[in-house]
Design a protein around this motif. Sequence first.
Motif, short mmCIF file in Angstrom:
data_model
loop_
_atom_site.label_atom_id
_atom_site.label_comp_id
_atom_site.label_asym_id
_atom_site.label_seq_id
_atom_site.Cartn_x
_atom_site.Cartn_y
_atom_site.Cartn_z
N UNK A 112 0.74 -1.17 0.01
CA UNK A 112 0.03 0.10 -0.05
C UNK A 112 0.80 1.06 -0.03
N UNK A 113 0.55 2.25 -0.50
CA UNK A 113 1.23 3.44 -0.73
C UNK A 113 1.07 4.18 0.50
N UNK A 114 -0.03 4.24 0.93
CA UNK A 114 -0.26 5.04 2.33
C UNK A 114 -0.30 4.16 3.54
N UNK A 115 0.73 4.18 4.45
CA UNK A 115 0.90 3.17 5.41
C UNK A 115 0.70 3.70 6.87
N UNK A 116 0.19 2.91 7.65
CA UNK A 116 -0.09 3.40 9.13
C UNK A 116 1.16 3.03 9.83
N UNK A 117 1.58 4.02 10.75
CA UNK A 117 2.69 3.75 11.49
C UNK A 117 2.01 3.72 12.95
N UNK A 118 1.51 2.60 13.42
CA UNK A 118 1.17 2.70 14.93
C UNK A 118 1.46 1.53 15.68
N UNK A 119 1.38 1.62 17.07
CA UNK A 119 1.87 0.51 17.82
C UNK A 119 0.91 -0.63 17.85
N UNK A 155 8.15 -0.40 12.83
CA UNK A 155 7.30 0.62 13.26
C UNK A 155 6.13 0.28 14.10
N UNK A 156 5.88 -0.89 14.06
CA UNK A 156 5.00 -1.46 14.92
C UNK A 156 5.37 -1.63 16.22
N UNK A 157 6.57 -1.67 16.86
CA UNK A 157 6.98 -1.55 18.10
C UNK A 157 7.07 -0.72 19.06
N UNK A 158 7.51 -0.70 20.14
CA UNK A 158 7.19 0.47 21.18
C UNK A 158 8.50 0.67 21.93
N UNK A 159 9.36 -0.43 21.85
CA UNK A 159 10.78 -0.43 22.41
C UNK A 159 11.73 0.75 21.47
N UNK A 160 12.86 1.31 22.01
CA UNK A 160 13.67 1.98 20.98
C UNK A 160 13.87 1.38 19.71
N UNK A 161 13.58 2.14 18.65
CA UNK A 161 13.85 1.75 17.25
C UNK A 161 15.00 2.09 16.83
N UNK A 162 16.08 1.25 16.67
CA UNK A 162 17.32 1.60 16.00
C UNK A 162 17.25 2.65 15.02
N UNK A 163 18.14 3.63 14.84
CA UNK A 163 18.41 4.54 13.64
C UNK A 163 18.72 3.60 12.56
N UNK A 164 17.95 4.09 11.43
CA UNK A 164 18.13 3.40 10.03
C UNK A 164 17.89 4.16 8.78
#
Length: 331
Positions: free
Chosen positions: A133-140, A150-159
């Motif tokens: 999908x072109x428009x994606x949701x970033x949600x926990x 991007x579904x997580x809630x621990x620290x997301x490493x830089x990428x």
Amino acid sequence: MPQPATMTAVGTTACNLTVAERRQTGDVALRLAGQLPASTDDAKWIEAVRDASCSLPPRLLAQLRAFRHDAGPDGALLVRNLPVAAPHGPGLPRTPTVAGSVEHTPTVAAAVVTAVMSQLGEVIAYRNEKSGALVQNVVPVPGSETSQSNAGSVLLEMHTENAFHDSRPDYVGLLCLREDPTGDARLTVSSVRKAVPLLRPKTRAVLSENRFLTVAPPSFGDQEDAALPHAVLRGSAEDPDVLVDFSATHPLDDGARAALAELRQVFFDVHQAYALRVGDLAVVDNRLAVHGRTSFAPRFDGTDRWLHRVYASLDNRRSRPYRAEGTAVLG
Ligand SMILES: O=C(O)CCC(=O)C(=O)O
Ligand SMILES: [Fe+2]
């Protein structure tokens, strides 16, 4: 790694829409939201967005053009005060809580983020990520708390976004529809232009050599065999691009390991943290900056942080080997 300190993003190129500019943007979005075919993934809708995006406020268009020319020392642009819902409509639904959630409906928010990103390049998506999908949701997502996604809630490493992919996006757009009610979640962005002068010359040299391997996430299937050793600092020696994912890039020897660790620390030292507010669109230049997210505590009750994500690619020809004719979805 410790949590990035709370700080506002100062110095980042920002475009704060006036009331009139917000209304003009809302009018563009409302036209697109009412348009048939009623799917954000339909090529006809994308075409309509591309046309309509030329009617965004001139000051915003100029800012986007300038950012495309040179993304500045931060490699990020913050557009503020964008509309995310129709002024007299029912308002936003609850924040989704399901894995892989996307926005197929051409809502005002979907139209706004797609229109702005269309002025930076060609909007693209990946078949194996969020169903293409072109428009994606970033949600926990409940059950994914510890995932490096991007579904997580621990620290997301830089990428670097989709670092493993030959045709990764040039820009990542993240539009905030609902801010984190706890106020803890922050998008973190670090620019290679700020990091490089702080690296030791030896580290810089090692990072410029093909001593790193970046693997695809499991969702992209078994592409590991295809991965080739690559450099983390690339292109211009004096003003390099960066290609790294601190949870997916592996050093191939001890020297490379030490260099990667130093880069991670320096990125931490120079990072900007954005507590995105409703109507904020953060655009990250995916060549010049890495991004991640602080940890936060989701509630999974419909009130959690909610972003729309849209990618843009500067060159529709470069991605052509990965796309079926007339589509925006890379395989
Ligand atoms: O949640 C965020 O702020 C960023 C997540 C992320 O890296 C992404 O969606 O690409
Ligand atoms: Fe990301």
